[in-house]
Design a protein around this motif. Structure first.
Motif, short mmCIF file in Angstrom:
data_model
loop_
_atom_site.label_atom_id
_atom_site.label_comp_id
_atom_site.label_asym_id
_atom_site.label_seq_id
_atom_site.Cartn_x
_atom_site.Cartn_y
_atom_site.Cartn_z
N SER A 1 0.81 -1.22 0.00
CA SER A 1 0.00 0.00 0.00
C SER A 1 0.84 1.27 0.00
CB SER A 1 -0.92 0.01 1.24
OG SER A 1 -0.15 -0.19 2.42
N THR A 2 2.16 1.13 0.06
CA THR A 2 3.05 2.29 0.05
C THR A 2 4.13 2.07 -1.00
OG1 THR A 2 4.66 1.41 1.64
CG2 THR A 2 2.70 2.51 2.56
N LEU A 3 5.05 3.00 -1.08
CA LEU A 3 6.18 2.85 -2.01
C LEU A 3 7.46 2.45 -1.27
CD1 LEU A 3 5.51 5.86 -4.41
CD2 LEU A 3 4.90 3.46 -4.69
N GLN A 4 7.30 1.87 -0.09
CA GLN A 4 8.45 1.39 0.66
C GLN A 4 8.84 0.00 0.17
OE1 GLN A 4 7.32 1.69 4.82
NE2 GLN A 4 8.27 3.68 4.97
N SER A 5 9.47 -0.03 -0.99
CA SER A 5 9.74 -1.30 -1.65
C SER A 5 11.15 -1.82 -1.40
CB SER A 5 9.51 -1.16 -3.16
OG SER A 5 10.34 -0.13 -3.68
N TYR A 6 11.94 -1.14 -0.59
CA TYR A 6 13.31 -1.58 -0.37
C TYR A 6 13.33 -2.83 0.52
CZ TYR A 6 12.42 1.37 3.71
OH TYR A 6 11.86 1.95 4.83
N SER A 7 14.43 -3.55 0.44
CA SER A 7 14.50 -4.87 1.09
C SER A 7 15.12 -4.79 2.48
CB SER A 7 15.34 -5.82 0.23
OG SER A 7 16.72 -5.48 0.31
N ARG A 8 14.94 -5.87 3.21
CA ARG A 8 15.57 -5.99 4.53
C ARG A 8 17.08 -5.98 4.40
NH1 ARG A 8 14.26 -5.02 9.73
NH2 ARG A 8 12.13 -5.25 8.96
N LEU A 9 17.63 -6.46 3.28
CA LEU A 9 19.07 -6.42 3.05
C LEU A 9 19.55 -4.99 2.90
CD1 LEU A 9 21.77 -7.89 2.65
CD2 LEU A 9 21.23 -8.03 0.20
N GLU A 10 18.79 -4.15 2.21
CA GLU A 10 19.18 -2.75 2.06
C GLU A 10 19.28 -2.08 3.42
OE1 GLU A 10 17.33 -0.45 -1.29
OE2 GLU A 10 16.21 -2.31 -1.54
N HIS A 11 18.31 -2.34 4.28
CA HIS A 11 18.36 -1.80 5.64
C HIS A 11 19.57 -2.36 6.40
CE1 HIS A 11 17.40 -1.00 9.82
NE2 HIS A 11 17.33 -2.31 10.06
N THR A 12 19.80 -3.66 6.30
CA THR A 12 20.92 -4.28 6.99
C THR A 12 22.23 -3.64 6.59
OG1 THR A 12 19.83 -6.42 7.30
CG2 THR A 12 22.24 -6.44 7.19
N LEU A 13 22.41 -3.42 5.30
CA LEU A 13 23.65 -2.81 4.81
C LEU A 13 23.75 -1.35 5.23
CD1 LEU A 13 23.80 -4.50 1.31
CD2 LEU A 13 25.40 -4.83 3.21
N GLY A 14 22.60 -0.68 5.35
CA GLY A 14 22.62 0.70 5.85
C GLY A 14 23.09 0.75 7.29
N VAL A 15 22.59 -0.17 8.12
CA VAL A 15 23.00 -0.24 9.52
C VAL A 15 24.49 -0.60 9.62
CG1 VAL A 15 22.65 -1.43 11.73
CG2 VAL A 15 20.68 -0.86 10.28
N PHE A 16 24.89 -1.55 8.79
CA PHE A 16 26.31 -1.95 8.75
C PHE A 16 27.19 -0.74 8.40
CE2 PHE A 16 29.63 -3.31 5.64
CZ PHE A 16 30.54 -3.86 6.55
N ALA A 17 26.76 0.05 7.41
CA ALA A 17 27.54 1.23 7.01
C ALA A 17 27.62 2.25 8.14
CB ALA A 17 26.92 1.85 5.76
N LEU A 18 26.52 2.42 8.87
CA LEU A 18 26.52 3.36 9.99
C LEU A 18 27.47 2.90 11.10
CD1 LEU A 18 22.71 4.19 10.24
CD2 LEU A 18 24.54 5.80 9.62
N VAL A 19 27.43 1.60 11.42
CA VAL A 19 28.35 1.07 12.44
C VAL A 19 29.79 1.24 11.99
CG1 VAL A 19 29.13 -1.04 13.58
CG2 VAL A 19 26.70 -0.54 13.45
N ALA A 20 30.06 0.95 10.71
CA ALA A 20 31.42 1.10 10.19
C ALA A 20 31.86 2.57 10.19
CB ALA A 20 31.51 0.53 8.78
N HIS A 21 30.91 3.48 10.04
CA HIS A 21 31.22 4.91 10.07
C HIS A 21 31.59 5.37 11.48
CE1 HIS A 21 30.86 9.23 9.22
NE2 HIS A 21 30.09 9.32 10.29
N PHE A 22 30.78 4.97 12.47
CA PHE A 22 31.00 5.44 13.83
C PHE A 22 31.98 4.58 14.62
CE2 PHE A 22 26.78 7.44 13.06
CZ PHE A 22 27.11 8.75 13.40
N ARG A 23 32.08 3.29 14.28
CA ARG A 23 32.97 2.38 14.99
C ARG A 23 33.77 1.55 13.98
NH1 ARG A 23 31.59 5.33 18.45
NH2 ARG A 23 30.68 4.85 20.50
N PRO A 24 34.60 2.20 13.14
CA PRO A 24 35.26 1.50 12.04
C PRO A 24 36.17 0.35 12.47
CG PRO A 24 36.20 3.69 12.37
CD PRO A 24 34.96 3.63 13.18
N GLU A 25 36.76 0.42 13.66
CA GLU A 25 37.70 -0.61 14.10
C GLU A 25 37.04 -1.72 14.91
OE1 GLU A 25 40.68 -0.43 12.82
OE2 GLU A 25 40.07 1.47 11.91
N ASP A 26 35.76 -1.60 15.17
CA ASP A 26 35.07 -2.59 15.99
C ASP A 26 34.55 -3.72 15.10
OD1 ASP A 26 33.49 -4.04 17.77
OD2 ASP A 26 32.82 -2.26 18.85
#
Length: 349
Positions: free
Chosen positions: A71-96
């Motif tokens: 019913s919306t245009l939120q067609s992105y996948s759970r993988l896209e979100h996962t990779l977004g979270v991964f990128a944020l963690v790598a941005h703020f905690r790159p060595e962890d």
């Protein structure tokens, strides 16, 4: 003689020497660039191996927005979100390394259509995810690189709090990506995510922002809560949950097999079952016929009841302080979400 160059000849066509084709496909390039946040991450060997496993690849076929993708245009996948979270963690905690791995694996237990089927027959994506971490192919992929599955499980736990999974009511990176990704797809985001990112920090294992940016984040949180309590979410989610229960009742499908389906496999199962086939088509092609009202109706009325499991309202820190102290007017906006309806009656017209 024809003056055209010989298109079959590398020299005639001006072609460069043969080499690898550039790609941003995760696991095939040493660098992944998230298109929403515009964060480039140099992938570690364990991250490359994990991105090639079935549990991670499966998330590409799971809608992050669940049944509301109908019913919306939120067609992105759970993988896209996962990779977004991964990128944020790598941005703020790159060595962890451990937290980066946990970010990649935090959603592998999701059911088809993400949260839509959560709770049916006791299914819980958190519990499923923990089981997957201890089995093939995730466990050997971690062991190959000297990472303990139990250490990843601990990193996904509540203690000690981390910017990935902080569950103290403060905004974590998992929810930050969800709110911003949803806001972008719905046209609610007035600032570029990459610009927004530059105004954020991590303090007390939570997202911290200046007052103006915190107000923008609170707007996104409130908009997401209103979406969850709207027809766009309640109608399709309640109807699909009903179908899933009927599918379990009328076929040999068991809850564990249901939990590991992809979205296309779930729709195929609905279409293959005589008890769900007609309504499955109605949900996809006649969704406008669904009627949703707040509150419960008398038991003898048509339709079915639906209860929202949770309304998310995590708050960012404002310049390192709790929002109740530093921006009470923003805290009041989040408190007002408690008055949103969570009980509904749904029927077909």
């Amino acid at each position: 003689m024809d003056n055209q160059m010989d298109q079959s000849s590398p020299q005639g066509s001006g072609a460069a020497a043969a080499g690898p084709v550039p790609t941003n496909v995760v696991g095939l390039s040493p660098v992944f660039t998230d298109p929403l946040w515009r964060i480039s991450v140099c992938l570690n060997p364990v991250e490359v191996d994990l991105l090639r496993t079935e549990p991670l690849r499966r998330l590409h076929f799971i809608a992050h927005g669940g049944a509301s993708t109908l019913s919306t245009l939120q067609s992105y996948s759970r993988l896209e979100h996962t990779l977004g979270v991964f990128a944020l963690v790598a941005h703020f905690r790159p060595e962890d390394e451990l937290l980066r791995v946990a970010a990649l694996l935090h959603d592998i237990g999701h059911l088809p259509l993400s949260h839509t089927l959560e709770g049916i027959s006791g299914l819980d994506h958190h519990a499923i995810g923990l089981r997957l971490l201890r089995t093939d192919p995730i466990h050997p992929a971690l062991e190959k690189h000297g990472i303990s599955a139990e250490a990843v499980i601990a990193a996904l736990g509540e203690q000690p709090p981390s910017p990935l999974t902080n569950r103290s009511g403060l905004l974590n990176l998992d929810h930050l990506d969800s709110y911003v990704r949803s806001g972008r797809s719905a046209g609610r985001l007035d600032v570029e995510p990459a610009v927004l990112l530059g105004r954020l920090d991590i303090e007390e294992a939570a997202v911290s922002a200046d007052r103006e940016t915190a107000a923008a984040l609170v707007d996104l949180v409130c908009a997401e809560a209103r979406l969850h309590t709207s027809w766009d979410n309640v109608g399709p989610v309640s109807a699909v949950r009903r179908l899933a229960c009927q599918l379990l009742d009328h076929t040999t499908l068991d809850p564990d097999r249901l939990a590991r389906m992809t979205d296309p496999q779930l729709w195929s199962a609905f279409d293959s079952c005589a008890a769900t086939r007609a309504e499955s088509a109605m949900i996809r092609y006649e969704l406008h016929r669904l009627r949703v009202t707040a509150g419960r109706a008398p038991a003898d009325s048509s339709g079915w009841d639906f209860s929202l499991r949770k309304i998310y309202s995590s708050a960012p820190l404002v310049e390192g302080q709790r929002i109740e102290v530093s921006a009470p007017e923003l805290a009041a906006e989040l408190d007002a979400l408690r008055s949103l309806p969570t009980e509904f009656r749904v029927r077909w017209s």
